[in-house]
Design an enzyme around this catalytic site. Structure first.
Site, PDB file in Angstrom:
ATOM      1  N   GLU A  41      51.878  70.427  -2.299  1.00 20.37           N
ATOM      2  CA  GLU A  41      52.288  70.389  -3.568  1.00 20.37           C
ATOM      3  C   GLU A  41      52.770  71.741  -4.028  1.00 20.37           C
ATOM      4  O   GLU A  41      53.814  71.651  -4.631  1.00 20.37           O
ATOM      5  CB  GLU A  41      51.044  69.965  -4.482  1.00 20.37           C
ATOM      6  CG  GLU A  41      50.732  68.587  -4.352  1.00 20.37           C
ATOM      7  CD  GLU A  41      51.617  67.460  -4.422  1.00 20.37           C
ATOM      8  OE1 GLU A  41      52.869  67.909  -5.032  1.00 20.37           O
ATOM      9  OE2 GLU A  41      51.429  66.478  -3.923  1.00 20.37           O
ATOM     10  N   TYR A 124      51.749  69.840 -13.487  1.00 27.86           N
ATOM     11  CA  TYR A 124      52.026  68.738 -12.281  1.00 27.86           C
ATOM     12  C   TYR A 124      51.005  68.878 -11.141  1.00 27.86           C
ATOM     13  O   TYR A 124      50.615  68.049 -10.902  1.00 27.86           O
ATOM     14  CB  TYR A 124      53.474  69.036 -11.828  1.00 27.86           C
ATOM     15  CG  TYR A 124      53.752  68.265 -10.759  1.00 27.86           C
ATOM     16  CD1 TYR A 124      53.787  66.840 -10.443  1.00 27.86           C
ATOM     17  CD2 TYR A 124      53.737  69.257  -9.528  1.00 27.86           C
ATOM     18  CE1 TYR A 124      54.007  66.378  -9.268  1.00 27.86           C
ATOM     19  CE2 TYR A 124      53.665  68.299  -8.289  1.00 27.86           C
ATOM     20  CZ  TYR A 124      53.495  67.096  -8.194  1.00 27.86           C
ATOM     21  OH  TYR A 124      53.967  66.572  -6.770  1.00 27.86           O
ATOM     22  N   ASP A 142      56.711  64.336 -12.355  1.00 33.59           N
ATOM     23  CA  ASP A 142      57.554  65.392 -11.685  1.00 33.59           C
ATOM     24  C   ASP A 142      58.956  65.077 -12.176  1.00 33.59           C
ATOM     25  O   ASP A 142      59.147  64.265 -13.133  1.00 33.59           O
ATOM     26  CB  ASP A 142      57.414  65.517 -10.328  1.00 33.59           C
ATOM     27  CG  ASP A 142      58.006  64.457  -9.670  1.00 33.59           C
ATOM     28  OD1 ASP A 142      57.985  63.307 -10.260  1.00 33.59           O
ATOM     29  OD2 ASP A 142      58.412  64.615  -8.669  1.00 33.59           O
ATOM     30  N   CYS A 194      65.935  55.486  -6.898  1.00 37.10           N
ATOM     31  CA  CYS A 194      66.269  55.965  -8.375  1.00 37.10           C
ATOM     32  C   CYS A 194      66.620  57.294  -8.395  1.00 37.10           C
ATOM     33  O   CYS A 194      66.256  58.452  -9.065  1.00 37.10           O
ATOM     34  CB  CYS A 194      65.251  55.694  -9.479  1.00 37.10           C
ATOM     35  SG  CYS A 194      65.738  55.693 -10.960  1.00 37.10           S
ATOM     36  N   CYS A 201      69.946  50.441  -7.438  1.00 40.25           N
ATOM     37  CA  CYS A 201      69.104  49.583  -8.204  1.00 40.25           C
ATOM     38  C   CYS A 201      69.109  48.091  -7.629  1.00 40.25           C
ATOM     39  O   CYS A 201      67.942  47.539  -7.872  1.00 40.25           O
ATOM     40  CB  CYS A 201      70.065  49.471  -9.456  1.00 40.25           C
ATOM     41  SG  CYS A 201      70.156  50.995 -10.380  1.00 40.25           S
ATOM     42  N   CYS A 204      65.366  48.098  -5.980  1.00 39.87           N
ATOM     43  CA  CYS A 204      64.586  48.766  -6.637  1.00 39.87           C
ATOM     44  C   CYS A 204      63.392  47.891  -7.036  1.00 39.87           C
ATOM     45  O   CYS A 204      63.858  46.726  -7.859  1.00 39.87           O
ATOM     46  CB  CYS A 204      65.187  49.532  -8.036  1.00 39.87           C
ATOM     47  SG  CYS A 204      63.799  50.394  -8.829  1.00 39.87           S
ATOM     48  N   CYS A 210      64.184  47.220 -15.967  1.00 37.88           N
ATOM     49  CA  CYS A 210      64.642  48.509 -16.056  1.00 37.88           C
ATOM     50  C   CYS A 210      65.845  48.471 -17.252  1.00 37.88           C
ATOM     51  O   CYS A 210      66.696  47.670 -16.948  1.00 37.88           O
ATOM     52  CB  CYS A 210      65.297  49.174 -14.879  1.00 37.88           C
ATOM     53  SG  CYS A 210      66.080  50.797 -15.047  1.00 37.88           S
TER      54      CYS A 210
END
Length: 335
Positions: A41, A124, A142, A194, A201, A204, A210
């Site tokens: 991370e 985060y 994030d 995305c 899309c 997705c 959306c």
DNA sequence: CATACGTGGAA
DNA sequence: TTTCCAAGTAT
């Protein structure tokens, strides 16, 4: 539709999760190692997966546990981080490892609040380690997740103000049973479907509800503040050689390239030096561009601290990319 | 809240 | 070539 947001995201993740060295595949019964999750991370902060992979492999081989890392020499860790950028991360990485050993008995704390108090761990990273390593239902946000949520909910408020709305929208959606997979799923979704430009899309899992789907301005979401022009600065670096070795110094512990080995040289200013050099590079930093010129010098300041480094082994010095570029250019020229 | 802080890959 | 920007944090 919003009610099954998490199930859709998790089902997509079960089928499409990226395979990453620091990740436990969905469905696996393996136990996550908080040290490896945390290390990944931190490396991934503002840094691409492709750039991190090699560094993660080397770090976990050199320092398999947080105790190993805590016991490492500063110079070795800084050199191993060289080229990855944002060197405050490496300084904080060591400070954090040592705090985990000294204050937490060598085990990472499990609560978001305790993680947040450690060096180099912000909102985060605290949330992601809590969720991924410890299964805590933390709200992980994030840049990927900001983009996914800003589009799904059509949040047009500019960042960073939008962060509060995005967080509020996401909080009730976090599943109690798989918070870590949920966070990683949304990040994978943002990284592969995305995307900032040309989102895909059609495939997705969130396309049905959306709110940005089909809008011509979907790529503008999330709205970001305008960027400022980057000034150009200039500097000199000194190439001082004695018996096949070059004189290297260590930069101050804070500021640009803080704590890293470097070529000696003066301050970076807004005026171009008149002196002619043996090589020159342009290097783009986050908030300014630098033109750095390499010049020969006979000797270093008498009072200066530094080390004579074998020119044939410069790889091991762990120089930031700026200096590597400059030296490579000169060696390429001189042969 | 704004700014400092690296690098490399993609379009 | 230029611009964007990637699993952010500290101050």
């Amino acid at each position: 539709m919003v009610r099954d947001f998490a199930p859709r995201v998790l089902a997509w993740y079960d089928a499409s999760a990226r395979v990453l060295p620091w990740r436990i595949a969905p469905g696996s019964d393996a136990v996550p190692d908080p040290y490896r999750i945390w290390l990944a991370e931190v490396m991934l902060q503002q840094t691409t997966v492709a750039a991190v992979a090699g560094y993660f492999a080397r770090f976990t081989e050199c320092w398999p546990t947080v105790a190993d890392l805590a016991a490492a020499e500063d110079a070795d860790v800084m050199a191993a981080w060289a080229g990855l950028g944002y060197y405050a991360r490496a300084r904080n990485l060591l400070a954090c490892a040592r705090a985990v050993v000294a204050e937490h008995g060598g085990r990472f704390p499990e609560s978001e609040a305790a993680l947040r108090a450690l060096p180099g761990i912000g909102d985060y990273t605290a949330a992601s380690v809590a969720a991924i390593a410890f299964g805590r239902p933390a709200v992980v946000v994030d840049a990927n997740i900001e983009r996914v949520m800003a589009r799904h909910r059509l949040i047009a408020t500019p960042l960073p103000l939008a962060k509060r709305e995005i967080r509020a929208a996401l909080m009730p959606l976090v599943p109690q049973d798989r918070p870590g997979d949920f966070a990683q799923a949304l990040m994978d979704l943002g990284a592969t479907i995305c995307t900032p430009r040309s989102p895909v899309c059609a495939i997705c899992p969130l396309m049905a509800d959306c709110r940005a789907r089909g809008r011509p301005d979907i790529e503008r979401l999330p709205v970001k503040p305008p960027k400022k022009a980057k000034p150009r600065r200039h500097g000199l670096a000194h190439w001082i050689v004695r018996e096949e070795r070059v004189w290297l110094v260590r930069r101050p512990g804070k500021g640009m390239l803080g704590g890293m080995r470097a070529l000696p040289g003066g301050d970076w200013t807004d005026t171009r030096p008149t002196e002619s050099g043996v090589a020159e590079v342009n290097h783009g930093f986050t908030h300014f561009d630098l033109t750095l010129k390499l010049v020969h010098r006979e000797s270093h300041d008498a009072a200066a601290e530094g080390e004579w480094w074998p020119i044939s082994d410069l790889d091991a010095a762990g120089l930031p990319t700026l200096y590597r570029k400059l030296i490579d250019k000169m060696l390429e020229r001189d042969g």
